[in-house]
Motif scaffolding. Structure first.
Motif, mmCIF file in Angstrom:
data_model
loop_
_atom_site.group_PDB
_atom_site.id
_atom_site.type_symbol
_atom_site.label_atom_id
_atom_site.label_comp_id
_atom_site.label_asym_id
_atom_site.label_seq_id
_atom_site.Cartn_x
_atom_site.Cartn_y
_atom_site.Cartn_z
ATOM 1 N N HIS A 121 30.975 89.706 5.870
ATOM 2 C CA HIS A 121 30.269 88.917 4.910
ATOM 3 C C HIS A 121 29.024 89.469 4.353
ATOM 4 C CE1 HIS A 121 32.701 86.133 7.806
ATOM 5 N NE2 HIS A 121 32.873 85.593 6.455
ATOM 6 N N GLN A 122 29.249 90.249 3.407
ATOM 7 C CA GLN A 122 28.302 90.971 2.675
ATOM 8 C C GLN A 122 28.341 90.890 1.178
ATOM 9 O OE1 GLN A 122 26.326 93.670 4.252
ATOM 10 N NE2 GLN A 122 27.091 92.633 6.072
ATOM 11 N N ASP A 123 29.283 90.240 0.703
ATOM 12 C CA ASP A 123 29.460 89.923 -0.803
ATOM 13 C C ASP A 123 28.525 88.605 -0.994
ATOM 14 O OD1 ASP A 123 30.510 88.355 -3.221
ATOM 15 O OD2 ASP A 123 30.978 90.695 -3.613
ATOM 16 N N GLY A 124 27.551 88.503 -1.681
ATOM 17 C CA GLY A 124 26.700 87.200 -1.944
ATOM 18 C C GLY A 124 27.642 86.023 -2.267
ATOM 19 N N ARG A 125 28.514 86.389 -3.240
ATOM 20 C CA ARG A 125 29.476 85.282 -3.837
ATOM 21 C C ARG A 125 30.192 84.879 -2.467
ATOM 22 N NH1 ARG A 125 32.231 88.959 -8.138
ATOM 23 N NH2 ARG A 125 32.050 90.287 -6.075
ATOM 24 N N ASN A 126 30.830 85.635 -1.416
ATOM 25 C CA ASN A 126 31.302 85.223 -0.334
ATOM 26 C C ASN A 126 30.787 84.352 0.474
ATOM 27 O OD1 ASN A 126 33.638 84.859 1.568
ATOM 28 N ND2 ASN A 126 33.019 86.903 2.486
ATOM 29 N N ILE A 127 29.520 84.637 0.819
ATOM 30 C CA ILE A 127 28.526 84.051 1.722
ATOM 31 C C ILE A 127 28.195 82.620 1.005
ATOM 32 C CG2 ILE A 127 26.065 83.806 2.465
ATOM 33 C CD1 ILE A 127 26.228 87.120 2.895
ATOM 34 N N ALA A 128 28.161 82.695 -0.256
ATOM 35 C CA ALA A 128 27.904 81.533 -0.932
ATOM 36 C C ALA A 128 28.998 80.397 -0.813
ATOM 37 C CB ALA A 128 27.542 81.577 -2.466
ATOM 38 N N ILE A 145 38.332 77.295 -0.630
ATOM 39 C CA ILE A 145 36.999 78.014 -0.824
ATOM 40 C C ILE A 145 36.689 79.258 -0.173
ATOM 41 C CG2 ILE A 145 34.616 77.568 -1.091
ATOM 42 C CD1 ILE A 145 35.114 74.431 -1.603
ATOM 43 N N GLN A 146 37.070 79.167 0.982
ATOM 44 C CA GLN A 146 36.746 80.303 1.863
ATOM 45 C C GLN A 146 37.675 81.630 1.537
ATOM 46 O OE1 GLN A 146 34.056 79.231 3.631
ATOM 47 N NE2 GLN A 146 34.900 80.143 5.448
ATOM 48 N N PHE A 147 38.714 81.119 1.394
ATOM 49 C CA PHE A 147 39.502 82.608 0.773
ATOM 50 C C PHE A 147 39.292 83.099 -0.622
ATOM 51 C CE2 PHE A 147 42.604 80.743 4.159
ATOM 52 C CZ PHE A 147 42.573 81.939 4.821
ATOM 53 N N VAL A 148 38.808 81.979 -1.448
ATOM 54 C CA VAL A 148 38.337 82.353 -2.768
ATOM 55 C C VAL A 148 37.085 83.570 -2.593
ATOM 56 C CG1 VAL A 148 36.978 82.000 -4.656
ATOM 57 C CG2 VAL A 148 39.109 80.405 -4.233
ATOM 58 N N GLY A 149 36.367 83.237 -1.302
ATOM 59 C CA GLY A 149 35.096 84.052 -1.274
ATOM 60 C C GLY A 149 35.663 85.563 -0.402
ATOM 61 N N HIS A 150 36.673 85.198 0.172
ATOM 62 C CA HIS A 150 37.073 86.651 0.820
ATOM 63 C C HIS A 150 37.748 87.319 -0.049
ATOM 64 C CE1 HIS A 150 35.739 86.641 4.899
ATOM 65 N NE2 HIS A 150 35.854 85.242 4.829
ATOM 66 N N TYR A 151 38.248 86.733 -1.274
ATOM 67 C CA TYR A 151 38.732 87.701 -2.401
ATOM 68 C C TYR A 151 37.817 88.436 -2.907
ATOM 69 C CZ TYR A 151 40.367 88.592 -7.029
ATOM 70 O OH TYR A 151 40.664 89.453 -8.205
ATOM 71 N N TYR A 152 36.752 87.869 -3.268
ATOM 72 C CA TYR A 152 35.512 88.432 -3.722
ATOM 73 C C TYR A 152 34.979 89.576 -2.666
ATOM 74 C CZ TYR A 152 34.677 84.995 -7.220
ATOM 75 O OH TYR A 152 34.902 83.870 -8.312
ATOM 76 N N GLU A 153 35.120 89.233 -1.548
ATOM 77 C CA GLU A 153 34.542 90.282 -0.511
ATOM 78 C C GLU A 153 35.736 91.345 -0.531
ATOM 79 O OE1 GLU A 153 32.047 91.589 2.300
ATOM 80 O OE2 GLU A 153 31.899 89.326 1.843
ATOM 81 N N LEU A 199 34.590 99.518 9.560
ATOM 82 C CA LEU A 199 35.516 98.890 9.229
ATOM 83 C C LEU A 199 36.033 99.351 7.741
ATOM 84 C CD1 LEU A 199 34.509 95.361 9.860
ATOM 85 C CD2 LEU A 199 36.468 96.433 10.905
ATOM 86 N N GLY A 200 35.364 100.016 6.897
ATOM 87 C CA GLY A 200 35.899 100.498 5.803
ATOM 88 C C GLY A 200 35.848 99.258 4.718
ATOM 89 N N GLY A 201 36.170 99.474 3.326
ATOM 90 C CA GLY A 201 36.234 98.388 2.669
ATOM 91 C C GLY A 201 35.043 98.624 1.265
ATOM 92 N N LYS A 202 35.376 97.799 0.460
ATOM 93 C CA LYS A 202 34.502 98.142 -0.697
ATOM 94 C C LYS A 202 33.105 97.979 -0.955
ATOM 95 C CE LYS A 202 35.067 93.668 -3.274
ATOM 96 N NZ LYS A 202 35.530 92.892 -4.328
ATOM 97 N N HIS A 203 32.532 97.132 0.335
ATOM 98 C CA HIS A 203 31.251 96.625 0.371
ATOM 99 C C HIS A 203 30.529 97.915 1.667
ATOM 100 C CE1 HIS A 203 31.035 94.099 -2.883
ATOM 101 N NE2 HIS A 203 32.005 93.563 -2.018
ATOM 102 N N ALA A 204 31.466 98.865 1.930
ATOM 103 C CA ALA A 204 30.931 99.762 3.220
ATOM 104 C C ALA A 204 29.528 100.284 3.159
ATOM 105 C CB ALA A 204 32.020 100.604 3.574
ATOM 106 N N ALA A 205 29.460 100.595 1.995
ATOM 107 C CA ALA A 205 27.878 101.274 1.881
ATOM 108 C C ALA A 205 26.676 100.368 1.610
ATOM 109 C CB ALA A 205 27.931 102.300 1.027
ATOM 110 N N ALA A 206 27.196 99.090 1.375
ATOM 111 C CA ALA A 206 26.158 98.155 1.081
ATOM 112 C C ALA A 206 24.978 97.894 2.079
ATOM 113 C CB ALA A 206 26.868 96.786 0.518
#
Length: 177
Positions: A15-22, A113-121, A170-177
């Motif tokens: 949970h690194q993406d702010g939209r996912n957390i929201a 709503i949870q799965f929408v957030g994880h789409y963003y994540e 884990l890797g992923g698009k926000h790994a360096a965030a």
């Protein structure tokens, strides 16, 4: 037993993406309330005027879990989930159709709503890899709220540091965030 920091760090790694957390601030309470509603209808017994339901038993079990991790967060969590169990009991007192409509409706909407957030994540939910994520999710929201209020800075820093390292592993698009 894993520590509070271990649980929060693992959950935060997903949970690194702010939209996912929201989305989690809406979806998780909806799911918790839905579970409380759905588990409040079956009554095993009444003890001193209190209905013993699966929701009440679950409340007791998760309260022990939360209190063992952290006394302050445990008290807050037990109060919040206790409020959901109370509300669940109120809804369970209505007709079967109303009870099911509200309980199932909130459950489905919460998960959407949870799965929408994880789409963003761009990541699967934490509970897929660790079922403890199902009970850590609500605690994560309380911790995030405390961190936003400037409370528990040392814990926040530890969680941020550990979760970033885990995320990189884990890797992923926000790994360096």
């Amino acid at each position: 037993m894993r520590t509070l920091s271990d649980h929060l760090s693992n959950y935060a790694a997903y949970h690194q993406d702010g939209r996912n957390i929201a989305t989690h601030f809406v979806g998780i309470p909806a799911i918790v309330l839905a579970v409380a509603i759905l588990l409040s209808r079956p009554v095993f017994a009444a003890v001193n005027g209190v209905n013993v339901t699966p929701a009440l038993i679950l409340l007791a079990a998760v309260t022990v879990f939360y209190l063992r991790l952290d006394a302050a967060f445990g008290v807050v969590m037990s109060a919040l989930i206790g409020l959901c169990v109370w509300a669940g009991g109120q809804v369970a007192g209505h007709s079967t159709a109303a009870w099911l409509a509200v309980g199932i409706g909130l459950f489905v909407i919460g998960w959407i709503i949870q799965f929408v957030g994880h789409y963003y994540e761009g990541r699967k939910p934490a509970f897929v890899d660790d079922l403890a994520g199902l009970v850590v999710g609500p605690l994560f929201l309380v911790a995030e709220t405390a961190f936003a209020m400037g409370l528990r800075a040392r814990l926040r820093d530890e969680v941020v540091s550990h979760s970033r390292a885990m995320r990189a592993a884990l890797g992923g698009k926000h790994a360096a965030a």
